[in-house]
Design a protein around this motif. Sequence first.
Motif, short mmCIF file in Angstrom:
data_model
loop_
_atom_site.label_atom_id
_atom_site.label_comp_id
_atom_site.label_asym_id
_atom_site.label_seq_id
_atom_site.Cartn_x
_atom_site.Cartn_y
_atom_site.Cartn_z
N ARG A 71 0.71 -1.20 -0.01
CA ARG A 71 0.03 0.15 -0.06
C ARG A 71 0.89 1.14 0.05
O ARG A 71 0.25 2.58 -0.11
CB ARG A 71 -0.72 0.06 1.06
CG ARG A 71 -0.26 -0.21 2.42
CD ARG A 71 -1.52 -0.19 3.47
NE ARG A 71 -0.64 -0.70 5.17
CZ ARG A 71 -0.10 0.15 5.63
NH1 ARG A 71 -0.04 1.41 5.46
NH2 ARG A 71 0.48 -0.15 6.72
N ALA A 72 2.18 1.18 0.06
CA ALA A 72 2.91 2.42 0.24
C ALA A 72 2.83 3.16 -0.99
O ALA A 72 2.98 4.65 -0.92
CB ALA A 72 4.64 1.93 0.31
N GLY A 73 2.51 2.64 -2.03
CA GLY A 73 2.71 3.68 -3.34
C GLY A 73 0.98 4.04 -3.57
O GLY A 73 0.84 4.60 -4.72
N TRP A 74 0.21 3.89 -2.80
CA TRP A 74 -1.14 4.17 -3.01
C TRP A 74 -1.56 5.63 -3.19
O TRP A 74 -0.83 6.65 -2.51
CB TRP A 74 -2.19 3.94 -2.06
CG TRP A 74 -2.38 2.31 -2.01
CD1 TRP A 74 -1.94 1.36 -2.75
CD2 TRP A 74 -3.27 1.53 -1.11
NE1 TRP A 74 -2.16 0.25 -2.29
CE2 TRP A 74 -3.27 0.19 -1.50
CE3 TRP A 74 -3.84 2.03 0.05
CZ2 TRP A 74 -3.68 -0.82 -0.63
CZ3 TRP A 74 -4.65 0.77 0.99
CH2 TRP A 74 -4.64 -0.13 0.37
N GLU A 75 -2.04 6.24 -4.42
CA GLU A 75 -2.44 7.71 -4.33
C GLU A 75 -3.87 7.98 -3.84
O GLU A 75 -4.07 8.75 -3.00
CB GLU A 75 -2.36 8.20 -5.83
CG GLU A 75 -0.75 8.11 -6.18
CD GLU A 75 -0.52 8.42 -7.76
OE1 GLU A 75 -1.64 9.17 -8.20
OE2 GLU A 75 0.53 8.48 -8.29
N ASN A 106 -2.23 10.40 0.89
CA ASN A 106 -2.19 10.05 2.10
C ASN A 106 -2.84 11.35 2.94
O ASN A 106 -2.45 11.28 4.08
CB ASN A 106 -0.98 9.68 2.74
CG ASN A 106 -0.24 8.39 1.78
OD1 ASN A 106 -1.08 7.54 1.75
ND2 ASN A 106 1.02 8.39 1.94
N LYS A 107 -3.91 12.19 2.55
CA LYS A 107 -4.32 13.13 3.29
C LYS A 107 -5.77 12.99 3.02
O LYS A 107 -6.51 12.59 1.94
CB LYS A 107 -3.79 14.51 2.67
CG LYS A 107 -2.40 14.78 2.97
CD LYS A 107 -2.04 16.14 2.28
CE LYS A 107 -0.65 16.36 2.54
NZ LYS A 107 -0.19 17.78 1.85
N TYR A 251 -1.22 9.72 7.30
CA TYR A 251 -2.10 8.32 6.97
C TYR A 251 -1.12 7.68 6.14
O TYR A 251 -0.18 7.85 5.42
CB TYR A 251 -3.31 8.68 6.34
CG TYR A 251 -4.23 9.46 7.55
CD1 TYR A 251 -4.89 8.85 7.99
CD2 TYR A 251 -4.33 10.83 7.65
CE1 TYR A 251 -6.25 9.33 8.87
CE2 TYR A 251 -5.20 11.32 8.49
CZ TYR A 251 -6.12 10.53 9.03
OH TYR A 251 -6.87 11.08 10.29
N ASN A 252 -1.75 6.32 6.11
CA ASN A 252 -1.26 5.19 5.21
C ASN A 252 0.34 5.14 5.62
O ASN A 252 1.26 4.81 5.01
CB ASN A 252 -1.28 5.43 3.79
CG ASN A 252 -0.94 4.15 3.20
OD1 ASN A 252 -1.06 2.89 3.55
ND2 ASN A 252 -0.41 4.32 1.66
#
Length: 265
Positions: A71-75, A106-107, A251-252
């Motif tokens: 999930r680190a690269g989720w936009e 992540n906001k 977040y994230n």
Amino acid sequence: MWKAVEAAYQAGVEIMKIYETEMEVEYKEDQSPLTIADKTSHSIIVQALKQMTPKWPVLSEEGSEITYEERAGWEDFWLVDPIDGTKEFIKKNGEFTVNIAHMKNNKPEAGIIYAPALDTLYYGDKQNGAFTLKQFSKHMGRLTSLDELLKQAEQLPASHKSTDKIRVVASRSHLSEETKAFIEELKSDGSIVETISAGSSLKLCLIAEGSADYYPRYAPTMEWDTGAGQAIVESAGGRVLTATEQEPLAYNKENLRNPWFLARR
């Protein structure tokens, strides 16, 4: 976002069917309670969100085993708490919510909080602001879009009579010693402090409404507990900042636990 609002409402309808019965309670490894209502709400919401935005992943309390590497690269993604305030749900005091947040980079971009037992919806996004609509079930039959919802809803912060009291909203189930110390510090200059108790994300909703001035959360929370509420508070002109660095909640993260924070009007 309208489909996400519908999903929160439909989850709430099914939750209330279970709420009115004698329910069995399981306990997770961290000893937090889990009911069939949590699982049912999770299933309804995830299915609806995946139909609406197939490419957006969903991070939910009841599906939080996704690795950080994945999930680190989720936009864009959805952050979901199928029932925030499971303890309040079990106690049957009505102070529990369904939380759905659209997260972007992540906001919190937008937030939906539906309180099924109170039949009250809270909504907020950066473009439109923050809103609440009571007796929400009576409106559902004739609403078909977010624009229609916002025309019917009351914009936040609501108009409240001025008061000489400082209103602090505190958790009904998690009042820590640090929170008590924060309240005492406010009183130290002679201010009159009124303490308001509430469960779940309703505390953040009270800040967004203008019904409370501060919400010190000096006890553990997870990201899905706060994403939707932070979006609504910020859309109403308030702030949700970490207690030490005074920075917006991140977040994230690799560890999904939140630091202590202070929400304020």
